[in-house]
Design an enzyme around this catalytic site. Structure first.
Site, PDB file in Angstrom:
ATOM      1  N   LYS A 140      31.995  40.879 -27.351  1.00 31.17           N
ATOM      2  CA  LYS A 140      32.924  40.332 -28.341  1.00 31.17           C
ATOM      3  C   LYS A 140      34.302  40.889 -28.038  1.00 31.17           C
ATOM      4  CE  LYS A 140      32.983  39.644 -33.364  1.00 31.17           C
ATOM      5  NZ  LYS A 140      32.234  39.977 -34.606  1.00 31.17           N
ATOM      6  N   ASP A 230      31.249  40.242 -46.007  1.00 31.98           N
ATOM      7  CA  ASP A 230      31.427  38.867 -45.526  1.00 31.98           C
ATOM      8  C   ASP A 230      30.071  38.240 -45.216  1.00 31.98           C
ATOM      9  OD1 ASP A 230      32.843  36.593 -44.826  1.00 31.98           O
ATOM     10  OD2 ASP A 230      33.254  37.252 -42.775  1.00 31.98           O
TER      11      ASP A 230
END
Length: 349
Positions: A140, A230
């Site tokens: 990532k 989240d």
């Protein structure tokens, strides 16, 4: 000098221990064999649904193996140490194809190559990566010039590095190459829960199983004073065997005050379970946790369809209570709610 009965008892105990340990290893290799079969299946929607069901069997056998080895308190036996009574079975399990690769211990990832793009989130891109040892992982990355996005990735690194749980995506390391900052993570190539329910409608038992695993991950996070911040189906990964992995910790926070923050994760959990059940995000103008929380507290909350099963509807409603202090904790839901209690669920079904 020990008595004959004592010697017999010790001998019996030793034999059982050896047998149990070998059996655990046998089960682990059975898991790998089943997983190979699942991975070899084509990616049609019908076969995808079948793989999700097979995943429940895989997780059961994995759990059995872990439990036995944990109770024995011994290191796992290596492949060459396993005594399998049938030669043709021994030949299969001695093949490198079936060696246990679920847990990999890495000092660091070096000499790696960045492969194709496999996902793009709100602040980072995710690539498939591999190193010289043939180990595959997710990379990532964020450009060092993107200062706002960089803060989110740095936060995710700080949150994930000390965590270690089967329902949390595994952290492997980081790399700053002068242009990009990368975080190396466990590769979960099967995608997100959002992608999964778009391909195949989940059964009630699947929603229950996935919810239980999400709760296990949340219980661990909250015990580490971490609020995910989240939680939704787009930020939860699922393996080919149905293992849930909480991911995307860019907005996560460490909390010293246990009463603050954790109820918002429970609220998000309720939305996530409703999303899995209806194949769409609950009616709302936004997926932002803060905005959804404000709407629920002000009485403009989410309407839970009355056609959902009773236990499922009650679970969601408990998570979405307007007063955050009235919401149960992840530990309480795991321990007491019938929707995620295995014995209660099967008794009702």
């Amino acid at each position: 000098m020990p008595s004959s009965s004592t010697q017999a008892a010790c001998s019996s105990s030793s034999s059982f221990s050896d047998y149990a340990e070998a059996f655990a290893q046998y089960v682990r290799r059975l898991v790998q064999t089943l997983r190979s079969v699942v991975e070899a299946a084509a990616l049609s929607a019908a076969e995808y649904c079948a793989r999700l069901l097979i995943g429940q069997v895989l997780r059961l056998t994995e759990h059995t193996a872990r439990t036995i080895l944990r109770m024995l308190g011994r290191r796992p036996i290596q492949n060459e140490e396993i005594a399998v009574p049938f030669p043709h079975v021994a030949a299969v399990f001695s093949s490198p194809k079936y060696r246990d690769s679920q847990v990999q211990f890495l000092e660091e990832i070096t000499n790696w190559e960045r492969g194709n793009l496999i996902g793009k989130g709100s602040f980072a891109s995710v690539y498939r990566g591999s190193n010289d040892d043939g180990f595959f992982f997710a990379a990532k990355g964020v450009s060092l010039s993107e200062h706002k996005q960089l803060r989110y990735l740095e936060n995710e690194i700080a949150i994930l590095e000390p965590l270690d749980h089967e329902n949390i995506v595994q952290y492997y390391g980081t790399l700053n190459d002068g242009k990009m900052l990368y975080i190396f993570l466990e590769l979960v190539s099967h995608g997100t829960l959002e992608q999964a329910y778009m391909n195949c409608r989940f059964t009630e038992s699947q929603v229950s199983d996935y919810t239980r695993q999400i709760l296990q991950g949340l219980k661990y996070l909250h015990s580490c004073n971490v609020v995910h911040g989240d939680l939704n189906c787009a930020n939860i990964l699922v393996t080919e065997s149905g293992r849930i992995k909480l991911a995307d910790f860019g907005l996560s926070k460490r909390m010293e005050d246990h009463s603050y923050g954790f109820p918002s994760d429970i609220c998000s959990l309720g939305c996530t379970v409703l999303e899995m059940s209806t194949r769409k995000y609950p009616q709302s103008n936004t997926k932002k946790v803060f905005s959804v929380e404000l709407a629920i507290r002000s009485g403009r909350g989410i309407i839970v369809p009355r056609n959902l099963p009773c236990n499922l509807r009650d679970f969601i409603n408990q998570c979405l209570q307007p007063d955050p202090n009235q919401r149960p904790t992840a530990a309480e839901l795991l321990a007491h709610h019938p929707f995620v209690n295995v014995s209660s669920f099967h008794a009702d079904s």
